[in-house]
Design a protein around this motif. Structure first.
Motif, short mmCIF file in Angstrom:
data_model
loop_
_atom_site.label_atom_id
_atom_site.label_comp_id
_atom_site.label_asym_id
_atom_site.label_seq_id
_atom_site.Cartn_x
_atom_site.Cartn_y
_atom_site.Cartn_z
N MET A 1 44.23 27.92 41.18
CA MET A 1 43.35 27.42 42.23
C MET A 1 41.90 27.35 41.79
N LEU A 2 41.44 28.39 41.08
CA LEU A 2 40.05 28.40 40.65
C LEU A 2 39.78 27.29 39.65
N ARG A 3 40.72 27.08 38.73
CA ARG A 3 40.51 26.04 37.74
C ARG A 3 40.44 24.66 38.39
N VAL B 1 37.01 31.77 31.08
CA VAL B 1 36.83 32.89 32.00
C VAL B 1 37.52 32.60 33.32
N VAL B 2 37.50 31.34 33.77
CA VAL B 2 38.18 30.96 35.01
C VAL B 2 39.65 31.32 34.94
N SER B 3 40.27 31.19 33.77
CA SER B 3 41.70 31.50 33.63
C SER B 3 41.96 32.98 33.90
N ALA C 1 44.28 34.45 36.95
CA ALA C 1 45.35 35.44 36.76
C ALA C 1 45.19 36.61 37.72
N LEU C 2 43.96 37.04 37.94
CA LEU C 2 43.70 38.14 38.87
C LEU C 2 44.04 37.74 40.30
N LEU C 3 43.74 36.51 40.67
CA LEU C 3 44.12 36.02 42.00
C LEU C 3 45.63 36.04 42.18
N GLN C 4 46.37 35.62 41.17
CA GLN C 4 47.82 35.62 41.25
C GLN C 4 48.36 37.04 41.42
N MET C 5 47.77 37.99 40.69
CA MET C 5 48.18 39.38 40.81
C MET C 5 47.91 39.92 42.21
N HIS C 6 46.78 39.50 42.79
CA HIS C 6 46.45 39.91 44.15
C HIS C 6 47.50 39.39 45.13
N ASP C 7 47.93 38.15 44.95
CA ASP C 7 48.96 37.58 45.81
C ASP C 7 50.26 38.38 45.69
N GLU C 8 50.58 38.84 44.48
CA GLU C 8 51.77 39.66 44.28
C GLU C 8 51.65 40.97 45.05
N ARG C 9 50.46 41.54 45.09
CA ARG C 9 50.26 42.78 45.85
C ARG C 9 50.53 42.54 47.32
N LYS D 1 53.16 47.91 34.59
CA LYS D 1 52.62 46.68 34.01
C LYS D 1 51.11 46.56 34.19
N ASN D 2 50.51 47.47 35.00
CA ASN D 2 49.06 47.45 35.22
C ASN D 2 48.59 46.07 35.70
N LEU D 3 49.29 45.55 36.73
CA LEU D 3 49.07 44.17 37.17
C LEU D 3 47.67 43.93 37.69
N LEU D 4 47.08 44.96 38.31
CA LEU D 4 45.79 44.74 38.95
C LEU D 4 44.64 45.33 38.16
N LYS D 5 44.66 45.09 36.88
CA LYS D 5 43.52 45.45 36.06
C LYS D 5 42.37 44.52 36.41
N GLY D 6 41.15 45.08 36.53
CA GLY D 6 40.00 44.28 36.93
C GLY D 6 39.43 43.45 35.79
N LEU D 7 38.19 43.02 35.96
CA LEU D 7 37.58 42.12 34.99
C LEU D 7 36.11 42.45 34.82
N TYR D 8 35.68 42.52 33.57
CA TYR D 8 34.28 42.78 33.23
C TYR D 8 33.82 41.63 32.36
N VAL D 9 32.97 40.75 32.93
CA VAL D 9 32.51 39.56 32.22
C VAL D 9 31.06 39.76 31.81
N TYR D 10 30.80 39.66 30.51
CA TYR D 10 29.43 39.86 30.05
C TYR D 10 29.00 38.69 29.16
#
Length: 384
Positions: free
Chosen positions: A3-5, A26-28, A32-40, A61-70
């Motif tokens: 969706m973001l892409r 980075v959008v990808s 992926a994080l959005l998809q994991m949230h939907d799974e939750r 599987k650590n599905l909901l690992k966050g994101l650090y963008v620098y």
């Protein structure tokens, strides 16, 4: 395609964004994080037995690992995080600037001590404080988006490790933007060795992504016709600031105002409605902090700052406060009129490689953006 892409490509198509392969990468990660949230959300709607089984699988599987963008300043980090945030449903999310988040945390800690009449009775009670705080924060939002993550204050550094250990234990998903990689956080800070455990914990719970873009997109924006930044300092600059002040304040009278913040007074020398005027020394040569600047932007939507001098290694405290001030004004989308002794990219002239040397690049980029038509148009929409 996520969706973001799709949304990102649409914004490029209409000319709102420049096409950039690094941003698209980075959008990808966000998709992926959005998809994991939907799974939750799907897991929450299953039977108890299925939920317990799915919980085990998710942990493994650590599905909901966050994101650090620098990455460097003006590369689109905040824009991409805000795009991700807009796709999250209400009730699970919080997006806040790091300085505002820490201001809120300090306030909650003070309230917790007051409510429980806590004293220094050992590590156990101190740890319970952060456990209680984490419980409250996760109930408010389990996806925490912090913009401009940076650590320059020893008090913040000491809090972060204990707080985020508790937050991660309770399932928070941490998303952040920063100008530096995790290993560079709090570089050269006092007692940095005590901060290193937090970096290790952070790296376990987020995917670390570098936004490697060559262009500072803030500088590509069209400068507004109205002059909001004037340099160098001279009689012409003073006349310009006085003329604009009269035009903005109109027929309203002006007065000086005292604002009380946590028991001390912050003076506003000239105030007219939602407009305030200061000298650089009023805001940056006095021992003011993030909470003081936040209190000011809560009351004023337009700031005038006169006589910003050249900054160098001899005035590190003033430079730190100016960086923090501009961060606060920018994140709260305040209109700024400023007179300075040089252009934003020439204002800091330190020769020693310090934290300020690096962070002032962000300040200069934001000062350029605050002069743009886009920024002032958004200010007009937010002020209406």
């Amino acid at each position: 395609m996520g969706m973001l892409r799709k949304r990102y490509d649409a914004l490029v198509e209409i000319g709102s964004l420049y096409s950039d392969s690094a941003q698209a990468s980075v959008v990808s990660y966000y998709d992926a994080l959005l998809q994991m949230h939907d799974e939750r959300l799907l897991i929450k709607n299953k039977t108890l037995l299925d939920r317990l089984f799915s919980k085990h699988k998710r942990k493994k599987k650590n599905l909901l690992k966050g994101l650090y963008v620098y990455g460097d300043v003006g590369r689109g980090k905040t824009m991409l995080m805000d795009l991700f945030f807009s796709f999250l449903p209400d009730g699970c999310k919080r997006r806040v600037h790091f300085n505002d988040f820490m201001h809120d945390v300090h306030d909650r800690i003070k309230k917790h001590h007051k409510d429980h009449n806590l004293t220094k009775e050992g590590q156990t009670r101190q740890w319970n404080l952060f456990d209680d705080l984490a419980t409250t924060l996760v109930k408010e939002a389990y996806i925490l988006c912090l913009d401009e993550f940076t650590v320059t204050d020893i008090a913040d550094a000491m809090i972060l490790d204990r707080l985020f250990v508790a937050l991660f234990r309770k399932g928070v998903v941490f998303v952040s933007t920063s100008n530096v990689a995790p290993d560079e956080l709090y570089r050269d800070g006092l007692n940095r060795q005590c901060f290193l455990p937090f970096i290790s914990v952070l790296k376990e719970h987020v995917n670390i992504v570098s936004l490697d873009v060559l262009t500072d997109y803030r500088r590509k924006k069209k400068i507004a016709r109205q002059v909001t930044y004037i340099a160098p300092l001279n009689e012409k600059a003073d006349e310009h600031m006085d003329t604009v002040w009269t035009a903005v304040t109109g027929l309203f009278g002006e007065t000086s105002v005292d604002i009380t913040v946590h028991g001390h007074v912050v003076k506003v020398p000239r105030s007219s409605g939602s407009v305030a005027r200061f000298y650089f020394s009023d805001l940056c040569s006095k021992p003011l902090s993030a909470c003081d600047y936040i209190a000011l932007v809560a009351q004023y939507r337009t700031f005038f700052i006169d006589h910003v001098p050249l900054l160098d290694d001899t005035c590190r405290n003033e430079t730190k406060r100016f960086i923090l001030l501009i961060d606060t004004l920018y994140d709260h989308h305040v209109r700024l009129f400023i007179s300075a002794d040089a252009r934003p990219d020439q204002l800091y002239r330190g020769h020693i490689q310090t934290t300020e040397t690096f962070e002032f690049k962000r300040t200069a980029s934001r000062l350029f953006d605050m002069q743009s038509s886009d920024y002032l148009q958004r200010w007009t929409m937010g002020d209406s």
